[in-house]
Structures are given as structure tokens and as C-alpha cells.
Design an enzyme around this catalytic site. Sequence first.
Site, PDB file in Angstrom:
ATOM      1  N   ASP A  75       0.911  -1.122  -0.076  1.00  0.00           N
ATOM      2  CA  ASP A  75      -0.127   0.136  -0.097  1.00  0.00           C
ATOM      3  C   ASP A  75       0.820   1.123   0.079  1.00  0.00           C
ATOM      4  O   ASP A  75       1.559   1.472   0.998  1.00  0.00           O
ATOM      5  CB  ASP A  75      -0.821   0.061   1.197  1.00  0.00           C
ATOM      6  CG  ASP A  75      -2.007   1.263   1.282  1.00  0.00           C
ATOM      7  OD1 ASP A  75      -2.153   1.804   0.344  1.00  0.00           O
ATOM      8  OD2 ASP A  75      -1.941   1.638   2.330  1.00  0.00           O
ATOM      9  N   ASN A  91      -0.362  -9.051   2.156  1.00  0.00           N
ATOM     10  CA  ASN A  91      -0.508  -8.935   3.770  1.00  0.00           C
ATOM     11  C   ASN A  91      -1.559  -8.098   4.161  1.00  0.00           C
ATOM     12  O   ASN A  91      -1.352  -6.673   4.660  1.00  0.00           O
ATOM     13  CB  ASN A  91       0.993  -8.678   4.194  1.00  0.00           C
ATOM     14  CG  ASN A  91       0.732  -8.784   5.708  1.00  0.00           C
ATOM     15  OD1 ASN A  91      -0.077  -9.351   6.327  1.00  0.00           O
ATOM     16  ND2 ASN A  91       1.946  -8.267   6.439  1.00  0.00           N
ATOM     17  N   HIS A 133      -9.563 -21.655 -11.252  1.00  0.00           N
ATOM     18  CA  HIS A 133      -9.963 -22.905 -11.072  1.00  0.00           C
ATOM     19  C   HIS A 133      -9.945 -23.532 -12.455  1.00  0.00           C
ATOM     20  O   HIS A 133     -10.111 -24.599 -12.473  1.00  0.00           O
ATOM     21  CB  HIS A 133     -11.359 -22.718 -10.499  1.00  0.00           C
ATOM     22  CG  HIS A 133     -11.851 -23.996  -9.878  1.00  0.00           C
ATOM     23  ND1 HIS A 133     -11.051 -25.016  -9.444  1.00  0.00           N
ATOM     24  CD2 HIS A 133     -12.955 -24.066  -9.093  1.00  0.00           C
ATOM     25  CE1 HIS A 133     -11.822 -25.946  -8.852  1.00  0.00           C
ATOM     26  NE2 HIS A 133     -12.818 -25.555  -8.444  1.00  0.00           N
ATOM     27  N   ASP A 135      -7.087 -27.130  -8.979  1.00  0.00           N
ATOM     28  CA  ASP A 135      -8.423 -27.849  -8.269  1.00  0.00           C
ATOM     29  C   ASP A 135      -8.100 -27.736  -6.946  1.00  0.00           C
ATOM     30  O   ASP A 135      -7.103 -27.345  -6.247  1.00  0.00           O
ATOM     31  CB  ASP A 135      -8.502 -29.409  -8.795  1.00  0.00           C
ATOM     32  CG  ASP A 135      -7.181 -30.230  -8.496  1.00  0.00           C
ATOM     33  OD1 ASP A 135      -6.305 -30.008  -7.349  1.00  0.00           O
ATOM     34  OD2 ASP A 135      -6.892 -31.052  -9.498  1.00  0.00           O
TER      35      ASP A 135
END
Length: 503
Positions: free
Chosen positions: A371, A422, A474, A478
Site C-alpha cells: 500500500d 498481507n 480454477h 483444483d
Amino acid sequence: DIGEAGHEPGCHHLPLSLRHCRKRVTQTRMLRRLAARSAPLARASAVRAGRPPHALRLAAAPLSRSFVSTAAAAAPSSAQPFMLADIGEGIAEVEVLQWFVKPGDTVDQFDRICEVQSDKATVEISSPYVGTIESLEYEVGSIAKVGTPLLHISVDGAGGDAGAEPEQPAPPVAAAAAAPLPVSEPAPAAGATAAAASPAGDRKVLSTPATRALAKRHKLDLGTVTPTGRGGRVTKQDVLLVLNGSAPVQPAGAAAAAPQPQPAAPSAAAEDRAVPIRGIRKAMFAQMTAANAVPHFNFCDEVRMDALMEVRQQLKQVALDKGLGKFTLMPLIVKATSLALAEFPELNASISEAGSELLVKGSHNIGVAMDTPHGLLVPNIKDVGSLTLLQVAQELSRLQADAAAGKLSIPDLKGGTFTLSNIGNLGGTYTGPVINLPEIAIAGLGKTRPVPRYDEAGALVRQSIMQVSWSADHRVVDGAMMARFSNAWIGYLEKPATMLLTL
């Protein structure tokens, strides 16, 4: 081949290396000295031919073909455009964050011109010329296109060295200052004796070598001279005014009077406003839009961090002795991620453009989301698998410092293969991180906090727990693979001594 302006034709379209700029400065100075030596011959020829005074400089006797073209360029020329060059990575436009100059300012080579921000990094642009700024073509906050003029500048082509200070500057001072000043035997100025007693150099004062030499010759501390030059620079005229008694001497090291606080203006009713989506936020907009089209798979678990925190305490002093200011848990987590990726290399991959191949990467370039004042950036630590724990910590510290200063380079931001985010730094626990394309997996780390847990004997104990949230593509990952990878990763963190077997 030297062009008509004393430098390579069209060089203002290209970024200049330091070696090339120094070579150009040396060539230009040598040619100007030759022009100065031939000036009397040119002046005599012009008088005999009845040519007007403004043609005298162009009438210098040609010593060689290259001398004629450079002498012609020494004459004052009209303003020329300073083009915005491509700063790399195919960037087509940048946002102008701030200008360091304004119309009428004089600049030297390598002086800062402006700061711009692309969708990848913030860059300062410096001047390859000595000259005067004529106009700025973009306002702060506007978008500048690559290949268009950033500004127009009149290149300083007067005789003498390009970096020399003008002999007769014309600042707005009293009429008495316009008269010639007796430099060799200056009139004593009030406080000059006290100023001479304090050693020069007690604090950094911006000035040219000629100005410092003049002050040293008259035993004048430049710290007592009120600067009038650009950027707080003490000019030769400032020194002469003090020596002549026309300017007061301030106490050495005296600070400028603090501005008086002004009463707050009455606040108006809050209004809606439109904020342009630019720079890094624009890049994040495009990246997240593309990532949203990828079917995400999420998996969450928790990690007992007590053993890892104990190892960190043991290594803090060692890291400090080796020059690392602060040793956190993140280098240990980054290293554990690399070890787990070595067991599951298909998570350190990307998908080919055609969608027909899984491109498994050989290096673990692990990104750490940060950030920053300019927005979310994800620089990556290159080839973590080949680095020691100390090297990982040092590189992470460098990236964090550069990110906070807005100085991350484009290579720092490119080539990542896996990302750690984080969110726990801000107090979050579970999260749903979005994949950083073209990568196929990402981890969201929650805040480590003490919670009650049962140990293996069934006793209720206090443990330091961190939640981890995984997201994966996906289409190629998996649930079973992600769960096995997570277990391996957690194993390294909960039993950090096992990392020694593969380091």
C-alpha cells in the site's frame, strides 16, 4: 557526426546517458573557445564588408567545416520543443505530477524538469540542455502523450562555458546596486567581520564554485548571505551586495521566520466531485477487470505462528549486526512460499495466450503487495529460491523503501510468478484476494493475534494464530492441489526448523 545545433540531430527526442551528455558538453565548450579566439577576425571582416552588427557572430572565419556549423548554432535561437520520450515498456502516456520549473527559469544540464507517473512507475525527467524555459505545454494533473512536446526551451548558445555563471545578473535591486561594484576593495559591511569569524561550510549552502571562491577570498560565510537565486541558491550578486554594504548580513544559521497561521476560512457545503482514474489506479482498474473474468477458487486455513515468531526474535539481532535495520516475519513467509512452490511447481505458472498450455516458471519471483501513497503496487523479489534468508530480507526492505518514495523501477514490478498480500498490516483476518494476472494463485495473509486453542494434550492454551486465504485460477488449479500446497506451506511456518533441510 555533429549536427547544426552542436549535438546529434533529433537528440531531444531521446533520453540521454550521462556519458553522452558529458561528451556533448566538452565538445560544445571546445568549439566555443575556438569561436571566441576567431571573433576579432570575424568582427574586422564584417566591418570591412559593411555587414550589420547582428551578423558578426555568424561571420567568424571558418576553421573547419564542423566549426562553421557549430559557430552558427552558437547564435541565439528560437525556442525548440523538448519531447516526451518513451520511458520503456510500451508506455504511451503519463500523468504530469509536478513541475520543478516555470516559464522564464534557467536550467542547467541534469536539472530536474518534472515528475511524471505512468501506470507502472513514477519517473523524474531531467534537462539535457542549458537554456531558458519558454513555455510548459501541460498542466499538473494532465495526461502527456509520448512523442509530444513537454515544454519549449531556448537553448543557451552564448559564448563561454555553458555552465558558467553570468557576469552581470540583473535582479530587482536598488539603483545603487546597478553601478559597478568595487570587488577588489569592497566597502566594509555591517556585521561582515562577525560573519567572517564563523567558518564557512557549517551547513550546506547552494552556490556555484565561482561564488564560493569569491566568498572565501573575502572571508565571508555564505550561510550569512540571503539567497535570491532559484531554489535558495546564493548568487555572485548576493555576495557582491553584502560586500558593498547594500544588503544586510543575517546571523549564521538563522532560520527563516515561520509563517503566521491564518484563520481558517469558513467551510462551504460539501459538493460532489469527479476524480479522474489515472496512473496506477487506472492500471489497477484494467487489471482487476481482466482478473474478474477468471473463475476464482478460494481456500482458507489458519497457521500457528508461535514457533516462527520465536525464530524471528532470535534472528533480529543477527540481522541488525549485518546491517538490516528491521527483520520482520515476511522474509520467513516469502522463503517458506518458495520452498512450497518447489514441491508444487504447477502453481508457479501462467496460462498461454491461446489457453492451450500451462507455462511453468523456473524462478520463484514472489510479489509482495504494498500500500503506497500512489496506490496498490506489487513489486516482486526475483529468484527467491536462490537467495538466502538475509538476502530476501534485504531485497524486501529495498522494495518497501522505493515503494514508499515512489521510486520503484519497471523491472521491480514485472515478471512476478506468485503473490502474497498481507492485509493483516491493516487489521484484517480473512479476505478474498484477486489473482494478479498472469499468475494463477495468490495468498491473503491476515493479522496474527492471540486466541485460545486446544493443544495436542487437550489443554486450553494461548496461541498466536494467522489466517491465510488462498485464491487460485480454477481452470487449471483444483481444490486438492491448493489444499496440499497450503499444508506444505503451513508446515514450514509452524516448524521453521524444517526449512533448514532444503536451504
